[in-house]
Design a protein around this motif. Structure first.
Motif, PDB file in Angstrom:
ATOM      1  N   LEU A   1      84.222  -6.125 -70.927  1.00  0.00           N
ATOM      2  CA  LEU A   1      82.893  -6.328 -71.522  1.00  0.00           C
ATOM      3  C   LEU A   1      82.701  -7.752 -72.040  1.00  0.00           C
ATOM      4  CD1 LEU A   1      82.755  -3.025 -73.624  1.00  0.00           C
ATOM      5  CD2 LEU A   1      82.036  -3.376 -71.256  1.00  0.00           C
ATOM      6  N   GLN A   2      83.784  -8.520 -72.042  1.00  0.00           N
ATOM      7  CA  GLN A   2      83.731  -9.877 -72.569  1.00  0.00           C
ATOM      8  C   GLN A   2      82.677 -10.709 -71.838  1.00  0.00           C
ATOM      9  OE1 GLN A   2      85.747 -10.875 -75.134  1.00  0.00           O
ATOM     10  NE2 GLN A   2      84.696 -12.821 -75.232  1.00  0.00           N
ATOM     11  N   GLY A   3      81.790 -11.348 -72.599  1.00  0.00           N
ATOM     12  CA  GLY A   3      80.805 -12.243 -71.999  1.00  0.00           C
ATOM     13  C   GLY A   3      79.574 -11.565 -71.445  1.00  0.00           C
ATOM     14  N   ILE A   4      79.434 -10.246 -71.604  1.00  0.00           N
ATOM     15  CA  ILE A   4      78.234  -9.551 -71.134  1.00  0.00           C
ATOM     16  C   ILE A   4      77.264  -9.455 -72.310  1.00  0.00           C
ATOM     17  CG2 ILE A   4      77.284  -7.460 -70.109  1.00  0.00           C
ATOM     18  CD1 ILE A   4      79.973  -6.911 -68.871  1.00  0.00           C
ATOM     19  N   PRO A   5      76.200 -10.231 -72.313  1.00  0.00           N
ATOM     20  CA  PRO A   5      75.342 -10.321 -73.505  1.00  0.00           C
ATOM     21  C   PRO A   5      74.575  -9.053 -73.812  1.00  0.00           C
ATOM     22  CG  PRO A   5      74.374 -11.544 -71.683  1.00  0.00           C
ATOM     23  CD  PRO A   5      75.752 -11.143 -71.242  1.00  0.00           C
ATOM     24  N   GLU A   6      74.436  -8.156 -72.831  1.00  0.00           N
ATOM     25  CA  GLU A   6      73.651  -6.944 -73.063  1.00  0.00           C
ATOM     26  C   GLU A   6      74.379  -5.926 -73.938  1.00  0.00           C
ATOM     27  OE1 GLU A   6      72.080  -9.060 -69.649  1.00  0.00           O
ATOM     28  OE2 GLU A   6      74.105  -8.333 -70.070  1.00  0.00           O
ATOM     29  N   VAL A   7      75.685  -6.087 -74.125  1.00  0.00           N
ATOM     30  CA  VAL A   7      76.440  -5.138 -74.945  1.00  0.00           C
ATOM     31  C   VAL A   7      76.060  -5.312 -76.413  1.00  0.00           C
ATOM     32  CG1 VAL A   7      78.731  -4.407 -75.711  1.00  0.00           C
ATOM     33  CG2 VAL A   7      78.367  -5.078 -73.326  1.00  0.00           C
ATOM     34  N   GLY A   8      75.569  -4.237 -77.035  1.00  0.00           N
ATOM     35  CA  GLY A   8      75.263  -4.285 -78.459  1.00  0.00           C
ATOM     36  C   GLY A   8      76.515  -4.112 -79.292  1.00  0.00           C
ATOM     37  N   ARG A   9      77.297  -3.096 -78.967  1.00  0.00           N
ATOM     38  CA  ARG A   9      78.587  -2.871 -79.603  1.00  0.00           C
ATOM     39  C   ARG A   9      79.396  -1.952 -78.702  1.00  0.00           C
ATOM     40  NH1 ARG A   9      77.009   1.021 -84.789  1.00  0.00           N
ATOM     41  NH2 ARG A   9      75.654   2.458 -83.637  1.00  0.00           N
ATOM     42  N   ALA A  10      80.673  -1.856 -78.975  1.00  0.00           N
ATOM     43  CA  ALA A  10      81.553  -1.054 -78.126  1.00  0.00           C
ATOM     44  C   ALA A  10      82.601  -0.356 -78.973  1.00  0.00           C
ATOM     45  CB  ALA A  10      82.223  -1.942 -77.076  1.00  0.00           C
ATOM     46  N   PHE A  11      82.858   0.907 -78.643  1.00  0.00           N
ATOM     47  CA  PHE A  11      83.845   1.703 -79.349  1.00  0.00           C
ATOM     48  C   PHE A  11      84.927   2.169 -78.377  1.00  0.00           C
ATOM     49  CE2 PHE A  11      80.060   2.407 -81.999  1.00  0.00           C
ATOM     50  CZ  PHE A  11      80.578   2.203 -83.274  1.00  0.00           C
ATOM     51  N   SER A  12      86.141   2.258 -78.890  1.00  0.00           N
ATOM     52  CA  SER A  12      87.228   2.825 -78.107  1.00  0.00           C
ATOM     53  C   SER A  12      87.008   4.327 -77.932  1.00  0.00           C
ATOM     54  CB  SER A  12      88.562   2.565 -78.818  1.00  0.00           C
ATOM     55  OG  SER A  12      89.619   3.163 -78.112  1.00  0.00           O
ATOM     56  N   PHE A  13      87.180   4.790 -76.698  1.00  0.00           N
ATOM     57  CA  PHE A  13      86.923   6.184 -76.341  1.00  0.00           C
ATOM     58  C   PHE A  13      88.140   6.701 -75.582  1.00  0.00           C
ATOM     59  CE2 PHE A  13      84.267   8.990 -73.258  1.00  0.00           C
ATOM     60  CZ  PHE A  13      84.618  10.138 -73.945  1.00  0.00           C
ATOM     61  N   GLY A  14      89.078   7.312 -76.298  1.00  0.00           N
ATOM     62  CA  GLY A  14      90.292   7.817 -75.676  1.00  0.00           C
ATOM     63  C   GLY A  14      90.179   9.277 -75.301  1.00  0.00           C
ATOM     64  N   SER A  15      91.306   9.840 -74.832  1.00  0.00           N
ATOM     65  CA  SER A  15      91.311  11.225 -74.358  1.00  0.00           C
ATOM     66  C   SER A  15      91.922  12.195 -75.357  1.00  0.00           C
ATOM     67  CB  SER A  15      92.082  11.305 -73.032  1.00  0.00           C
ATOM     68  OG  SER A  15      93.394  10.803 -73.189  1.00  0.00           O
ATOM     69  N   SER A  16      92.456  11.702 -76.459  1.00  0.00           N
ATOM     70  CA  SER A  16      93.053  12.604 -77.438  1.00  0.00           C
ATOM     71  C   SER A  16      91.971  13.389 -78.160  1.00  0.00           C
ATOM     72  CB  SER A  16      93.872  11.815 -78.458  1.00  0.00           C
ATOM     73  OG  SER A  16      93.025  11.075 -79.319  1.00  0.00           O
ATOM     74  N   ALA A  17      92.379  14.499 -78.770  1.00  0.00           N
ATOM     75  CA  ALA A  17      91.423  15.328 -79.500  1.00  0.00           C
ATOM     76  C   ALA A  17      90.784  14.550 -80.647  1.00  0.00           C
ATOM     77  CB  ALA A  17      92.130  16.579 -80.031  1.00  0.00           C
ATOM     78  N   VAL A  18      91.577  13.706 -81.306  1.00  0.00           N
ATOM     79  CA  VAL A  18      91.045  12.893 -82.408  1.00  0.00           C
ATOM     80  C   VAL A  18      89.983  11.928 -81.896  1.00  0.00           C
ATOM     81  CG1 VAL A  18      91.619  11.127 -84.115  1.00  0.00           C
ATOM     82  CG2 VAL A  18      93.134  13.084 -83.804  1.00  0.00           C
ATOM     83  N   ASP A  19      90.248  11.273 -80.743  1.00  0.00           N
ATOM     84  CA  ASP A  19      89.275  10.327 -80.197  1.00  0.00           C
ATOM     85  C   ASP A  19      87.995  11.027 -79.753  1.00  0.00           C
ATOM     86  OD1 ASP A  19      90.730   8.037 -80.602  1.00  0.00           O
ATOM     87  OD2 ASP A  19      91.646   8.031 -78.623  1.00  0.00           O
ATOM     88  N   VAL A  20      88.139  12.194 -79.147  1.00  0.00           N
ATOM     89  CA  VAL A  20      86.959  12.946 -78.702  1.00  0.00           C
ATOM     90  C   VAL A  20      86.108  13.348 -79.907  1.00  0.00           C
ATOM     91  CG1 VAL A  20      86.182  15.093 -77.631  1.00  0.00           C
ATOM     92  CG2 VAL A  20      88.005  13.763 -76.561  1.00  0.00           C
ATOM     93  N   TRP A  21      86.756  13.818 -80.973  1.00  0.00           N
ATOM     94  CA  TRP A  21      86.030  14.216 -82.183  1.00  0.00           C
ATOM     95  C   TRP A  21      85.330  13.015 -82.800  1.00  0.00           C
ATOM     96  CZ3 TRP A  21      83.641  17.778 -84.582  1.00  0.00           C
ATOM     97  CH2 TRP A  21      83.438  17.737 -85.966  1.00  0.00           C
ATOM     98  N   ARG A  22      86.007  11.865 -82.843  1.00  0.00           N
ATOM     99  CA  ARG A  22      85.413  10.672 -83.435  1.00  0.00           C
ATOM    100  C   ARG A  22      84.192  10.219 -82.615  1.00  0.00           C
ATOM    101  NH1 ARG A  22      89.609   7.519 -83.156  1.00  0.00           N
ATOM    102  NH2 ARG A  22      90.438   8.215 -85.147  1.00  0.00           N
ATOM    103  N   THR A  23      84.305  10.301 -81.292  1.00  0.00           N
ATOM    104  CA  THR A  23      83.180   9.907 -80.446  1.00  0.00           C
ATOM    105  C   THR A  23      81.998  10.848 -80.636  1.00  0.00           C
ATOM    106  OG1 THR A  23      84.700   8.968 -78.807  1.00  0.00           O
ATOM    107  CG2 THR A  23      82.470   9.474 -78.062  1.00  0.00           C
ATOM    108  N   TYR A  24      82.275  12.129 -80.734  1.00  0.00           N
ATOM    109  CA  TYR A  24      81.221  13.112 -80.984  1.00  0.00           C
ATOM    110  C   TYR A  24      80.470  12.777 -82.274  1.00  0.00           C
ATOM    111  CZ  TYR A  24      79.268  17.478 -82.811  1.00  0.00           C
ATOM    112  OH  TYR A  24      78.444  18.427 -83.371  1.00  0.00           O
ATOM    113  N   ARG A  25      81.194  12.448 -83.335  1.00  0.00           N
ATOM    114  CA  ARG A  25      80.576  12.131 -84.617  1.00  0.00           C
ATOM    115  C   ARG A  25      79.755  10.850 -84.539  1.00  0.00           C
ATOM    116  NH1 ARG A  25      85.386  11.785 -88.423  1.00  0.00           N
ATOM    117  NH2 ARG A  25      83.829  11.468 -90.055  1.00  0.00           N
ATOM    118  N   ARG A  26      80.243   9.871 -83.780  1.00  0.00           N
ATOM    119  CA  ARG A  26      79.471   8.631 -83.635  1.00  0.00           C
ATOM    120  C   ARG A  26      78.173   8.875 -82.878  1.00  0.00           C
ATOM    121  NH1 ARG A  26      84.885   5.614 -82.719  1.00  0.00           N
ATOM    122  NH2 ARG A  26      85.193   4.659 -84.752  1.00  0.00           N
TER     123      ARG A  26
END
Length: 347
Positions: free
Chosen positions: A70-95
């Motif tokens: 995503l480096q250098g792509i000006p259209e990106v507003g923000r970016a979050f890490s999205f992993g496959s663990s249950a904790v990451d899935v839950w965190r993404t759902y909440r976001r």
């Protein structure tokens, strides 16, 4: 960059563990109410660039190793890490719930996890490629059978952005932009390893060449990579190994009679490998993260593919496809590599 008084922005869900999650890659656009979910790895993030470029301010959810695409792509507003663990899935759902997000987009090739997350998070407009996950979308975008993922994502981008023709930036092929710090670090590492001119160096990816874990697939035999290295015009060789590639790299190196340097992708960022690939004489390898990064860096690429593999998209790419890669003669690859280098030098 920190937003407001919180390290991850004013809407970061409470109770987030103390580790970096938000990457303000460019910060040229204020975050919009659009979320893009990438369930694959590095190569899938590259394929999704037409979508990103068509959605200014988009919030991107991607695997941590894919963030550097995503480096250098000006259209990106923000970016979050999205992993496959249950904790990451839950965190993404909440976001997604806290966004608030008015639209979610799942890039091709789609994954059930991303489609389900947007559905259960209550995102009102949910767009993705038509197929087995249609029930979770409010709009499934039909694309031609066998279409390249980059082209499929351009078609999804038209629907998501409400356009009839893609904006110029969405028509560009995937690219990797490397910053000055990464360039300096790679110059230092290559000098320490005794690598001279990259332009006289051939980069080979004898294994999968992935940062992201994937199922094992058939590959071209190691001894033929060694034959290619010995017969190519390059004065030196770099072997790039991804996850699970150590044995294949060792066996390939044993048969090469030229100065050879081994690099492990796990020790490099995407942009650092792009510097190596883009500065080299050429890159030869299989359908994996590293080969698609090489194509996006502008390198001369020869891809060794099976019929259902994905062709890299870039400035100078040639492909050899075989049902059984073990039956692909070394001389055929040597010949195609020579032809590709001649085309590049003449151009």
């Amino acid at each position: 960059m920190h937003r407001g008084g919180h390290r991850n922005g004013p809407r970061e869900p409470a109770g987030d563990p103390p580790r970096p999650a938000l990457h303000d890659v460019n910060a040229r656009h204020r975050p919009s109410g659009v979320a893009l979910l990438l369930t694959g790895g590095v190569r899938e993030a590259l394929w999704a660039q037409p979508l990103i470029r068509a959605l200014p301010g988009v919030t991107v959810f991607a695997r941590s190793e894919a963030m550097r695409t995503l480096q250098g792509i000006p259209e990106v507003g923000r970016a979050f890490s999205f992993g496959s663990s249950a904790v990451d899935v839950w965190r993404t759902y909440r976001r997604l719930r806290a966004g608030p997000m008015s639209m979610s987009v799942v890039a091709a090739p789609s994954g059930a996890r991303a489609a389900l997350l947007a559905y259960f998070a209550g995102v009102p407009r949910r767009i993705g490629p038509a197929g087995p996950h249609d029930r979770w979308y409010s709009h499934g975008v039909k694309t031609a059978r066998g279409i390249h993922p980059v082209d499929a994502n351009r078609e999804i981008a038209l629907v998501a952005a409400g356009m009839t023709t893609p904006p110029p930036q969405a028509s560009q092929p995937p690219t990797i932009q490397s910053g000055v710090p990464a360039t300096r670090r790679m110059q230092s590492l290559l000098a320490e390893a005794g690598v001279g001119s990259l332009r006289e160096t051939l980069v080979l990816i004898p294994g999968s060449g992935n940062w992201t874990p994937r199922a094992a697939s058939a590959i071209w035999p190691e001894e033929r990579f060694a034959v290619l290295a010995n017969q190519a015009s390059a004065n030196a060789v770099i072997l790039a190994g991804g996850l699970g590639d150590d044995a294949r790299v060792r066996e390939t190196r044993a048969g090469i009679g030229k100065p050879t340097t081994v690099i492990r992708l796990s020790e490099l960022t995407v942009e650092e490998f792009a510097i190596v690939a883009g500065g080299s004489q050429a890159v030869v390898g299989h359908d994996g993260d590293a080969l698609h990064v090489a194509a996006a860096s502008g390198a001369s690429v020869v891809a060794l593919l099976r019929p259902h593999d994905v062709t890299p998209v870039g400035r100078s790419c040639a492909s050899l496809t075989a049902e059984d890669l073990a039956g692909l003669p070394a001389q055929r690859v040597v010949s195609v590599l020579g032809e590709r280098l001649k085309v590049d030098s003449d151009g």
